[in-house]
Every structure is written in structure tokens, then in C-alpha cells.
Design a protein around this motif. Structure first.
Motif, mmCIF file in Angstrom:
data_model
loop_
_atom_site.group_PDB
_atom_site.id
_atom_site.type_symbol
_atom_site.label_atom_id
_atom_site.label_comp_id
_atom_site.label_asym_id
_atom_site.label_seq_id
_atom_site.Cartn_x
_atom_site.Cartn_y
_atom_site.Cartn_z
ATOM 1 N N ALA A 53 32.640 -11.773 -37.449
ATOM 2 C CA ALA A 53 33.900 -12.492 -37.253
ATOM 3 C C ALA A 53 34.964 -11.539 -36.701
ATOM 4 O O ALA A 53 34.670 -10.389 -36.379
ATOM 5 C CB ALA A 53 34.351 -13.095 -38.575
ATOM 6 N N LEU A 54 36.205 -12.037 -36.605
ATOM 7 C CA LEU A 54 37.293 -11.285 -35.973
ATOM 8 C C LEU A 54 38.473 -11.080 -36.921
ATOM 9 O O LEU A 54 38.693 -11.896 -37.825
ATOM 10 C CB LEU A 54 37.789 -12.062 -34.747
ATOM 11 N N PRO A 55 39.266 -10.043 -36.682
ATOM 12 C CA PRO A 55 40.461 -9.815 -37.518
ATOM 13 C C PRO A 55 41.620 -10.712 -37.086
ATOM 14 O O PRO A 55 42.598 -10.265 -36.494
ATOM 15 C CB PRO A 55 40.771 -8.326 -37.287
ATOM 16 N N ALA A 110 27.952 -7.108 -35.657
ATOM 17 C CA ALA A 110 28.861 -6.255 -34.870
ATOM 18 C C ALA A 110 28.845 -6.487 -33.361
ATOM 19 O O ALA A 110 28.863 -5.543 -32.589
ATOM 20 C CB ALA A 110 28.563 -4.788 -35.173
ATOM 21 N N GLU A 111 28.854 -7.772 -32.947
ATOM 22 C CA GLU A 111 28.957 -8.034 -31.499
ATOM 23 C C GLU A 111 30.357 -7.724 -31.001
ATOM 24 O O GLU A 111 30.551 -7.333 -29.865
ATOM 25 C CB GLU A 111 28.599 -9.484 -31.186
ATOM 26 N N GLU A 112 31.362 -7.925 -31.856
ATOM 27 C CA GLU A 112 32.759 -7.768 -31.434
ATOM 28 C C GLU A 112 33.232 -6.317 -31.481
ATOM 29 O O GLU A 112 34.402 -6.042 -31.242
ATOM 30 C CB GLU A 112 33.682 -8.615 -32.339
ATOM 31 N N ALA A 113 32.344 -5.383 -31.806
ATOM 32 C CA ALA A 113 32.776 -4.011 -32.055
ATOM 33 C C ALA A 113 33.315 -3.310 -30.802
ATOM 34 O O ALA A 113 34.096 -2.376 -30.903
ATOM 35 C CB ALA A 113 31.631 -3.204 -32.657
ATOM 36 N N ALA A 157 36.448 -16.804 -35.140
ATOM 37 C CA ALA A 157 37.185 -17.373 -34.002
ATOM 38 C C ALA A 157 36.404 -17.264 -32.702
ATOM 39 O O ALA A 157 36.916 -17.587 -31.642
ATOM 40 C CB ALA A 157 38.535 -16.672 -33.863
ATOM 41 N N CYS A 158 35.159 -16.780 -32.782
ATOM 42 C CA CYS A 158 34.347 -16.714 -31.572
ATOM 43 C C CYS A 158 33.099 -17.600 -31.715
ATOM 44 O O CYS A 158 32.253 -17.645 -30.836
ATOM 45 C CB CYS A 158 33.950 -15.268 -31.271
ATOM 46 N N GLY A 159 32.995 -18.274 -32.861
ATOM 47 C CA GLY A 159 31.883 -19.219 -33.041
ATOM 48 C C GLY A 159 30.562 -18.582 -33.412
ATOM 49 O O GLY A 159 29.512 -19.227 -33.328
ATOM 50 N N HIS A 160 30.587 -17.317 -33.869
ATOM 51 C CA HIS A 160 29.321 -16.682 -34.243
ATOM 52 C C HIS A 160 28.727 -17.349 -35.492
ATOM 53 O O HIS A 160 27.527 -17.283 -35.706
ATOM 54 C CB HIS A 160 29.515 -15.171 -34.443
ATOM 55 N N ASP A 161 29.592 -18.007 -36.288
ATOM 56 C CA ASP A 161 29.083 -18.821 -37.407
ATOM 57 C C ASP A 161 28.199 -19.941 -36.858
ATOM 58 O O ASP A 161 27.131 -20.247 -37.419
ATOM 59 C CB ASP A 161 30.250 -19.387 -38.247
ATOM 60 N N LEU A 194 38.278 -19.303 -27.287
ATOM 61 C CA LEU A 194 37.715 -18.275 -28.156
ATOM 62 C C LEU A 194 38.788 -17.257 -28.537
ATOM 63 O O LEU A 194 39.680 -16.964 -27.747
ATOM 64 C CB LEU A 194 36.561 -17.554 -27.443
ATOM 65 N N HIS A 195 38.680 -16.692 -29.717
ATOM 66 C CA HIS A 195 39.590 -15.671 -30.247
ATOM 67 C C HIS A 195 40.983 -16.237 -30.503
ATOM 68 O O HIS A 195 41.954 -15.490 -30.583
ATOM 69 C CB HIS A 195 39.663 -14.432 -29.323
ATOM 70 N N ASN A 196 41.083 -17.579 -30.603
ATOM 71 C CA ASN A 196 42.351 -18.225 -30.905
ATOM 72 C C ASN A 196 42.335 -18.606 -32.393
ATOM 73 O O ASN A 196 41.294 -19.003 -32.931
ATOM 74 C CB ASN A 196 42.481 -19.482 -30.023
HETATM 75 ZN ZN LIG Z 1 34.281 -12.829 -29.279
#
Ligand SMILES: [Zn+2]
Ligand SMILES: [Zn+2]
Length: 396
Positions: free
Chosen positions: A84-86, A139-142, A105-109, A364-366
Motif C-alpha cells: 500500500a501507500l503512505p 514492495a512494488e511502490e518502493a 490507493a493503487c489497487g494492489h489489494d 491511482l494514488h488518490n
Molecule cells: Zn502505485
């Protein structure tokens, strides 16, 4: 049995409420990159219960679930991301994040749930001949040293050989359940550059005794506008955006230094190299011409994501069979975002697929974004059918 058709979306209908529940659980309990311990355990436990051979802690919190059916020697990998994202969630959903400042917020769930849905279905019907490896990646968003890099370094493809690998990302702005395919470069390489310009501070009224880093920085920003317009082939796409320019605190003081930060994106390794060479040369020569110096921190992020021809054509065919060609966009336009699935495609052939998340929905990321649950059964049916077709019993 051999007469039986491949998986249809309707076959997943009975799984819908269970998949909704899984997705909402994951959405409610998001974990950031490198912290996906609970998500990883949740996923691995389910896969084990469904009869998979599960390997935990691959490259960190990565999970690989393998299922072999029949005697076939063929292999295929499908990957979902889990982090997920911060971001502080603002959706107001009843399953909104309970973790302060963290959000899916990127739909990885959704991606994780879709692959779990396929896992459940494949284990139930076992309508293939060969081995499928389901890869749940952290860790895709890393941004760098990401989950894909770490799983590959941990021997992913040696321990779990795959002839090809497939992955998908939801895509807000495209109708729900519409698939997008593009052979060749689909997503950009994304590099980050930080420039620190060292001038000589002084009194605003005595500029001739100073070296003004604000002027030097401005000159660099202007010079950089020539990179895409003058150094890149007009048939190629590239982006050089200076997103931050920081210097000084007072109107009557010439500061010591200035910092520029930029995002640099490209769709081919050659263009990527050209951008780096030109940005370095322009920054150094501009600074030198004013008597300043510049430190350049050029951080290479994810590479260009390049889908292989045959696997993209195959995945597209699977989608056309499943939802009809009227719900398939090909070629899908290139995307200036980046994605660490690109690292897998540097090793083996495969295809990264886009799946519409609905029109008029947050991007995404919103903080108001949410994965569209209509896609859970569509996506799960797609992966199931793709694996069945790739590892088909009657394949010659
Ligand atoms: Zn993302
Ligand atoms: Zn993502």
C-alpha cells in the motif's frame, strides 16, 4: 473433461462474495512496502488451505504458491503486488483503512484478491497440465530495490522456473472489465535526478561579489527544456520535469546554494541513456559558465516495461475469448508511469496487462481511489483461463 471449455467469468460468480470479503479485509489493513508481514501471512495461509505448495519469505515478504497438475513439463508464472501507500484515506468506505496514514490507493489489494480468486478456481477445477507459480510480490511502490528486484535476487526464476510471466494493473478512466494490451514498451523508465548547485552567497546589493545559485539553477532549468525538444527523436516519447527548485530565505540575501529535483521518463534504453548524458552535460556546463559547481545525484528507478510480442498476443486472445473483442483495447497507449514488473520482463518473456477500473473514478494514488470489485471475478476468470490455455492439455 477434454471437451470442457476454458474458464468463463460466470464460473467465478459463486466466489464473488468471498472475494469481496478478502479484498475488503486487505483494503482495511494496508501495509507499506517492506512491511507486508500480515498481508503475506494472510495470502500464504489461504493458498496453503487450497492445496498449494507455498514458499514464504521469498525476497522479503514475497510468497510463491505452486500447483502441478498432470505430467506436463510446461510452466507459467502470474504475479500480483501486495503493498500500500503512505496516504491518508478519504473514501469514507465502511472497509476504509484502519491504519493511520496508510492506504491501498493503487489497487494492489484488488490485484492480490484477483490472483487469489484464480488460485482458488485453478485448485478447484485443475483443468491444466503443467505447473503454475502464483507470485505474490511485496514492495512494488518502493521505487528502487523493490520487491521484484529482491525476489529475483532470491532466486525466483531458478527456484520456480517460468516459461513466461504475466501481471496486471487496474486502470481508472477505462471502462470496468475492459482489458488493454500493448506489445513492446508499455510503461516508462523513471529516473530521479537531484542537483545541488554550489554558488557563493552574499549581499543582494553586491551581486558582483557573489555567485548566484538562483540564476545558475534558472539557467539549468531553461537549458533542460532543450533535451526533449532537441536531443530526442520526435518519434520517441520522453519527459524531463523539474518538480522542485529550492533556494534562499530572504529578499536581500544571495544564497549559497540551490537544489533542483527532477523526474526523467523514457520508453527505450537508448533514449534513457541520451537523457542522462544530456542532463549531466547541461547541468555541469551551465554551472561552470557562471563559476558555480554542481553535484549530480542520478538515481535510476524502474526500467522501461517491455511486453514480448507472442505473450502479449496470447494474453490478448485470452481476453477476447473471455469478454469479447469489444472490451479489449489494443494497442493500449503507452503510460508514463513506471512499474517494477519491468524487471521480470528483462529476464523472461511475458505481458503486463491493464484492466479498466471504471470511468469517472478517482485516479491511482488518490486519497479517494478504490479498486472496483466488479473486476474481482473478471480478473480471476482471466488469470484462470490464461493459465488453462497456456498449460492446455491438448496443446501441441
Ligand atoms: Zn502505485
Ligand atoms: Zn500499482
Amino acid at each position: 473433461m477434454s471437451e470442457r471449455c476454458y474458464c468463463e467469468v460466470a464460473d467465478l460468480a459463486e466466489a464473488r462474495s468471498e472475494l469481496d470479503e478478502i479484498r475488503h479485509h486487505l483494503h482495511k489493513h494496508p501495509e507499506l512496502s517492506y512491511e507486508e508481514a500480515d498481508t503475506s501471512r494472510f495470502v500464504a495461509d489461504k493458498l496453503e488451505a487450497w492445496g498449494y505448495a507455498v514458499t514464504r519469505n521469498v525476497g522479503g515478504h514475497g510468497v510463491v504458491a505452486s500447483l502441478k497438475v498432470g505430467t506436463g513439463a510446461r510452466t507459467v508464472g502470474v504475479r500480483a503486488d501486495m503493498d500500500a501507500l503512505p496516504i491518508q484515506e478519504l473514501t469514507g468506505l465502511d472497509y476504509a483503512s484502519v491504519h493511520e496514514g496508510k492506504m491501498h490507493a493503487c489497487g494492489h489489494d484488488g490485484h492480490t484478491t484477483v490472483l487469489l480468486g484464480a488460485a482458488r478456481q485453478l485448485a478447484k477445477t485443475r483443468h491444466f497440465d503443467g505447473t503454475v507459480h502464483l507470485i505474490f510480490q511485496p514492495a512494488e511502490e518502493a521505487g528502487s530495490d523493490s520487491g521484484a528486484v529482491r525476489m529475483i535476487a532470491d532466486g525466483l526464476f531458478e527456484r520456480f522456473p517460468c516459461e513466461a510471466i504475466f501481471g496486471l494493473h487496474n486502470h481508472p478512466g477505462v471502462p470496468t472489465g475492459t482489458f488493454g494490451f500493448r506489445a513492446g514498451p508499455l510503461m516508462a523508465a523513471c529516473d530521479t535526478v537531484k542537483l545541488r548547485i554550489h554558488g557563493k552567497g552574499g549581499h543582494a546589493a553586491r551581486p558582483h561579489l557573489a555567485v548566484d545559485p538562483v540564476l545558475v539553477g534558472s539557467s539549468i532549468v531553461m537549458a533542460l527544456q532543450s533535451v526533449v525538444s532537441r536531443n530526442v527523436d520526435p518519434n520517441e516519447a520522453a519527459v524531463v520535469t523539474v518538480g522542485a527548485f529550492r533556494s534562499g530565505h530572504a529578499p536581500n540575501v544571495i544564497p549559497e546554494d540551490a537544489v533542483l529535483e527532477m523526474s526523467v521518463r523514457s520508453f527505450s534504453p537508448d533514449v534513457r541513456a541520451t537523457l542522462e548524458a544530456r542532463i549531466r552535460a547541461l547541468a555541469e556546463s551551465q554551472a561552470q559558465s557562471y563559476g558555480a559547481t554542481v553535484e549530480i545525484d542520478y538515481i535510476r528507478g524502474y526500467p522501461v516495461l517491455i511486453n514480448s510480442e507472442a505473450e502479449t498476443a496470447f494474453a490478448r486472445q485470452v481476453a477476447e475469448e473471455l469478454v469479447g473483442p469489444e472490451h479489449v483495447i489494443a494497442p493500449f497507449p503507452p503510460i508514463a508511469g513506471s512499474e517494477d514488473f519491468a524487471y521480470y520482463l528483462q529476464k523472461i518473456p511475458g505481458c503486463f496487462v491493464r484492466l479498466g477500473n471504471g470511468e469517472g473514478k478517482p485516479m491511482l494514488h488518490n486519497a479517494r481511489y478504490d479498486f472496483n470489485d466488479e473486476n474481482l471475478t473478471i480478473g480471476a476468470a482471466f488469470w484462470t483461463r490464461l493459465v488453462e490455455r497456456f498449460l492446455a492439455r491438448d496443446r501441441t
